[in-house]
Design an enzyme around this catalytic site. Structure first.
Site, PDB file in Angstrom:
ATOM      1  N   GLY B 304     -52.663  18.081  -6.554  1.00  0.00           N
ATOM      2  CA  GLY B 304     -53.755  17.738  -7.456  1.00  0.00           C
ATOM      3  C   GLY B 304     -53.975  18.826  -8.493  1.00  0.00           C
ATOM      4  CD  GLU B 305     -54.664  23.396  -8.083  1.00  0.00           C
ATOM      5  OE1 GLU B 305     -53.965  23.868  -9.009  1.00  0.00           O
ATOM      6  OE2 GLU B 305     -54.858  23.998  -7.011  1.00  0.00           O
TER       7      GLU B 305
END
Lengths: 336, 336
Positions: B304-305
């Site tokens: 993610g991120e």
């Protein structure tokens, strides 16, 4: 490549601020790249893609949708920076160097062009051997010498590319001869031939293999009888990259045919190979399986030139930056 | 997005020095990007990734391998440039902007941090609604406002990212509620939970859906009852990107949950979405199918991120450069 070094690099990656293994293939790429380079903060540049160009006698049988002249025309396009590989290499920060290893045209010296012609194209392998054994060895030596020179120049990452109208035909012949699988299972449309031309192409490869019976245990025999000069150059570059411990990013179908010859010559070579992408050519998957390589990208490419290698270099560089630049749990004050 | 513009861009690509369609998905990406931008030489920068951070009440049930505090710790990691998304965005030439939309911590103003907190995390959806409807709308509005501001700043390409311990749980809940498929088919290990924790997580999502019966025809209801603040922010950014005709690169599982909410709110939104990659999370494929998106990369990522978005931006930029920089047959003197 040392499995200890791979494991030590992975241990460093496991200390970065992310769940274990959460960067998937980037971690695997970074670990192997670092192990090849022999240090935990490896350089990823300078990066050079060698695009080997050669003509093919088999083109007179009508295996390609393009006339043979396009090989020469595309060499000039590469030198002017207008081809696909130029655009994508610029994007990746890589230099493209063109190698005339077998084009049926006499080029004047030009910046970015290596004049290493072994012959003005191969011969039609449905009638005679594509190359002599000496020519095949000379083609390998061209690639090896370029890798040695790259080492001397301090080049950190190499890429392969090809240009040669008709060259999916010898590539299919090589994987069919090596594995003994039916020619139809590894032969596809190249630049875009129709069904009738595809059937003809399959028949020509079958005829060539029946005529020459290349020895699958002798990769040089295979290269000479049904291969190509640019395929030999690529095989040599891959061999030389491995010998010099330089990671080499292998483009698509034709480049992998070259990598295959190199890997058959020495089993350790595949440790140095990064397979750039999965080609649309149906024989490519079988080639990759034979060298235990998982492609980095799958973008339905079928252009060659080194276009996929250029794109994959960007991903590999990103992976190495994860190793070099990402904070550890301790550095960032994050609970592991 | 105009299908005429896509066709006109494809016609330009067909004139480049390559076999028709030989650059595969790069051509498809370039054509749609140009059609979104409304011109044949679109800008690809400046590029900005908005990483939305929020906490989740459901974490108190033990759905994650990480403690809740990691959300806050990672925000500081982003601001110092040490996280995965920072490394990969630098590589892609993109800026990372962090949005506190729902972290259970009061941040001081800092460069690169947008203070847009709607609440200090969601509530535990097995006991009560994760958000009120008003909070869900406020989260959407945060993302919409950021997209409007990006337009005013002249940002050419947007990316989405997320940070929120526990946020695969609401993401799985959203796709399960929307499609009616079994929760177990779209629920996976997040940061790396074991089999027992996975079974518990599935049971908690089933319980939450049974308690709230969110209305699949009302995406805001769904977002409020079982969603997350960062998911709402991402949904708003995607909506705002489409409204402002900015291509938006959607990261992995959590970001696609946000994109899903946006696409359910208006059917045209998906034309503006580029799906960055195929996540390891098993529910992701079904999300992508629902918005007719084919992921650009498959690198087995699950961080993610915005990490996948950053990598995919590099591929999209390469595709657009093909359109802008590659020579035509006429320019290069190559036989078509």
């Amino acid at each position: 490549v040392s499995s200890d070094l791979i494991a030590q690099t992975q241990a460093r990656l496991d200390n970065k601020t992310k769940p274990l293994g959460a960067l998937g293939r980037l971690e695997e790429i970074a670990a192997r790249y670092a192990a090849i380079a022999g240090n935990f903060a490896p350089e990823t540049g300078p990066k050079v893609i060698y695009t080997f160009a050669g003509d093919h006698g088999i083109v007179e049988e009508g295996v390609s949708a393009c006339p043979k002249e396009v090989t020469t025309q595309m060499v000039f396009n590469f030198l002017r920076g207008g081809a696909g590989v130029n655009v994508l290499a610029r994007h990746a920060g890589a230099e493209v160097r063109v190698v005339d290893i077998g084009v049926d045209h006499e080029f004047e010296p030009a910046p970015g062009l290596h004049l290493c012609k072994v012959a003005r194209g191969t011969r039609n392998f449905t009638k005679e051997s594509a190359m002599t054994r000496e020519e095949a060895i000379a083609a390998l030596e061209v690639g090896i010498a370029l890798a040695d020179r790259a080492k001397a120049e301090g080049i950190a990452m190499l890429g392969t590319g090809d240009m040669g109208i008709g060259n999916t035909t010898p590539s299919s012949a090589i994987i069919a001869a090596l594995t003994g699988c039916p020619v139809a299972e590894v032969t596809h449309r190249g630049t875009g031939i129709d069904d009738a031309a595809l059937q003809k192409k399959i028949g020509l490869i079958e005829a060539g293999l029946a005529l020459h019976r290349p020895d699958p245990a002798d990769p040089v025999d295979l290269l000479a009888k049904v291969g190509g000069l640019e395929i030999g150059g690529i095989a040599g570059l891959v061999l030389g990259a491995a010998a010099n411990r330089i990671p080499v990013v292998v483009d698509g179908f034709i480049s992998t045919a070259g990598a295959l010859i190199a890997c058959e010559l020495h089993p350790n070579v595949k440790d140095y190979v990064f397979a750039a992408h999965a080609s649309v050519e149906i024989g490519h998957r079988r080639m990759l399986q034979r060298i235990d390589a998982e492609p980095i990208l799958d973008l339905q490419l079928r252009l060659g030139e080194g276009t996929g290698a250029a794109l994959a270099m960007g991903i590999i560089e990103a992976a190495v930056k994860i190793l070099k630049e990402m904070a550890t749990f301790a550095e960032a004050g994050v609970t592991p």
